[in-house]
Motif scaffolding. Sequence first.
Motif, PDB file in Angstrom:
ATOM      1  N   THR A 148       0.835  -1.194   0.000  1.00 17.01           N
ATOM      2  CA  THR A 148       0.000   0.000   0.000  1.00 17.01           C
ATOM      3  C   THR A 148       0.872   1.246   0.000  1.00 17.01           C
ATOM      4  N   ALA A 149       0.544   2.195  -0.864  1.00 18.61           N
ATOM      5  CA  ALA A 149       1.206   3.497  -0.854  1.00 18.61           C
ATOM      6  C   ALA A 149       0.392   4.446   0.015  1.00 18.61           C
ATOM      7  N   ALA A 150       1.052   5.152   0.896  1.00 14.73           N
ATOM      8  CA  ALA A 150       0.352   6.102   1.761  1.00 14.73           C
ATOM      9  C   ALA A 150      -0.279   7.204   0.919  1.00 14.73           C
ATOM     10  N   GLU A 151      -1.459   7.621   1.317  1.00 17.62           N
ATOM     11  CA  GLU A 151      -2.142   8.689   0.594  1.00 17.62           C
ATOM     12  C   GLU A 151      -1.505  10.049   0.875  1.00 17.62           C
ATOM     13  N   SER A 152      -0.835  10.162   2.009  1.00 21.92           N
ATOM     14  CA  SER A 152      -0.191  11.426   2.369  1.00 21.92           C
ATOM     15  C   SER A 152       0.953  11.151   3.329  1.00 21.92           C
ATOM     16  N   ARG A 153       1.813  12.118   3.447  1.00 17.81           N
ATOM     17  CA  ARG A 153       2.914  12.033   4.414  1.00 17.81           C
ATOM     18  C   ARG A 153       2.364  11.959   5.834  1.00 17.81           C
ATOM     19  N   GLU A 154       1.301  12.709   6.089  1.00 10.36           N
ATOM     20  CA  GLU A 154       0.699  12.718   7.416  1.00 10.36           C
ATOM     21  C   GLU A 154       0.173  11.333   7.779  1.00 10.36           C
ATOM     22  N   GLN A 155      -0.498  10.671   6.828  1.00 15.06           N
ATOM     23  CA  GLN A 155      -1.011   9.329   7.077  1.00 15.06           C
ATOM     24  C   GLN A 155       0.135   8.347   7.334  1.00 15.06           C
ATOM     25  N   PHE A 156       1.199   8.501   6.574  1.00 17.80           N
ATOM     26  CA  PHE A 156       2.358   7.612   6.682  1.00 17.80           C
ATOM     27  C   PHE A 156       2.901   7.597   8.105  1.00 17.80           C
ATOM     28  N   PHE A 157       3.102   8.760   8.681  1.00 15.60           N
ATOM     29  CA  PHE A 157       3.641   8.838  10.044  1.00 15.60           C
ATOM     30  C   PHE A 157       2.598   8.439  11.093  1.00 15.60           C
ATOM     31  N   ALA A 158       1.359   8.815  10.888  1.00 14.92           N
ATOM     32  CA  ALA A 158       0.327   8.573  11.887  1.00 14.92           C
ATOM     33  C   ALA A 158      -0.034   7.097  12.020  1.00 14.92           C
ATOM     34  N   GLU A 159       0.015   6.343  10.925  1.00 14.35           N
ATOM     35  CA  GLU A 159      -0.422   4.940  10.959  1.00 14.35           C
ATOM     36  C   GLU A 159       0.701   3.959  11.250  1.00 14.35           C
ATOM     37  N   ALA A 160       1.941   4.427  11.263  1.00 10.71           N
ATOM     38  CA  ALA A 160       3.080   3.521  11.442  1.00 10.71           C
ATOM     39  C   ALA A 160       3.142   2.948  12.844  1.00 10.71           C
ATOM     40  N   ASP A 161       3.339   1.631  12.929  1.00  5.92           N
ATOM     41  CA  ASP A 161       3.724   1.001  14.184  1.00  5.92           C
ATOM     42  C   ASP A 161       5.245   0.859  14.244  1.00  5.92           C
ATOM     43  N   VAL A 162       5.824   0.596  13.096  1.00  3.23           N
ATOM     44  CA  VAL A 162       7.279   0.616  12.924  1.00  3.23           C
ATOM     45  C   VAL A 162       7.552   1.427  11.668  1.00  3.23           C
ATOM     46  N   LEU A 163       8.396   2.443  11.770  1.00  7.12           N
ATOM     47  CA  LEU A 163       8.715   3.280  10.613  1.00  7.12           C
ATOM     48  C   LEU A 163      10.211   3.218  10.356  1.00  7.12           C
ATOM     49  N   SER A 164      10.588   2.816   9.143  1.00  2.00           N
ATOM     50  CA  SER A 164      12.005   2.633   8.813  1.00  2.00           C
ATOM     51  C   SER A 164      12.397   3.515   7.637  1.00  2.00           C
ATOM     52  N   LEU A 165      13.483   4.276   7.797  1.00  2.00           N
ATOM     53  CA  LEU A 165      13.971   5.172   6.752  1.00  2.00           C
ATOM     54  C   LEU A 165      14.974   4.452   5.857  1.00  2.00           C
TER      55      LEU A 165
END
Length: 334
Positions: A194-211
Amino acid sequence: MKIAILDDYQDATRSLKCFKLLEGHDVKVFNNSSRGVGQLAARLAPFDAVVLIRERTEFSRALLAKLPNLKLISQTGKVSGHINVEAATELGIAIAEGVGSPTAPAELAWALIMAAQRKIVPYAAHLKEGLWQTVSTAPEHNTVGTVLKGRTLAIWSYGKIGKLIAGYGKAFGMKILVWGGQASRDAAVADGHTAAESREQFFAEADVLSLHLRLADSTRGIVTAADLARMKPTALFVNTSRAELVAEGALEAALKLGAPGGAALDVFTDEPLPPDSPLLRMPNVLATPHLGYVELDSYELYFQHAFQNLADFANGNCKTILNPGYAANIRQAS
């Protein structure tokens, strides 16, 4: 040629099979870093060539100008902003690039995720002290870990490493959410993610976020305090790419505020990381000393190409020169 191998903290290069490629050359291996242009210039003044281990030492214009004997910089992996290529070219100094592999850094990132989520390091450390099932002696930090299955793995940039991480996450039953350029998002969707619809959604929905971004002028400080503030108090922020991708001081401040709830880090703005770094005193931070590519198979790959490039250069037939324009300035630099 008189060759310097810099920043080999573990004195590992001499034990590699590929080290024999440097037979016949005068090789000096430095196991500690030197700080400041003056110290580095004094250390490197006698050498015709240097071998760099990734970005452990910066070669600025000021430093390059103080090295009149230097003819070649042989880079393990790719050049990533730590060498002033323009200055090297003007001074008649060749830069040879090598190759890399996504396997070791991807596996290290996954190991950090697993260890941080299950709090393996503090559990193991306290067990050696006779404490059973104890994360911390402070009650507020003595929490239990969590599984990955069913949680959202957010990956910023779906390149070689990002794809491997997504595969690991899928195997563990995670939902994969991708952010980045249009090419990254399109590739992720094509692979069933799934591609995030927005940057805001990407950060808000993450349980683990990897750069998994490359560091460039356009990505320096790209993760802001506002981005981190959107993360869940239970979320884990993982950075095995470059510390400078995060705005200065933003992660430390966010962790103190409780969102995200934890971080797993392998990269730092100042390396080696000083022992008094605030990050090392935070109970919600798992920190490792930039181990992404530090393993035997990767070292053999990286150094074999770096040493072969050096041998080829000495024989006048190196085909991996990043800045071929250097040749026009050799006479001026001498």
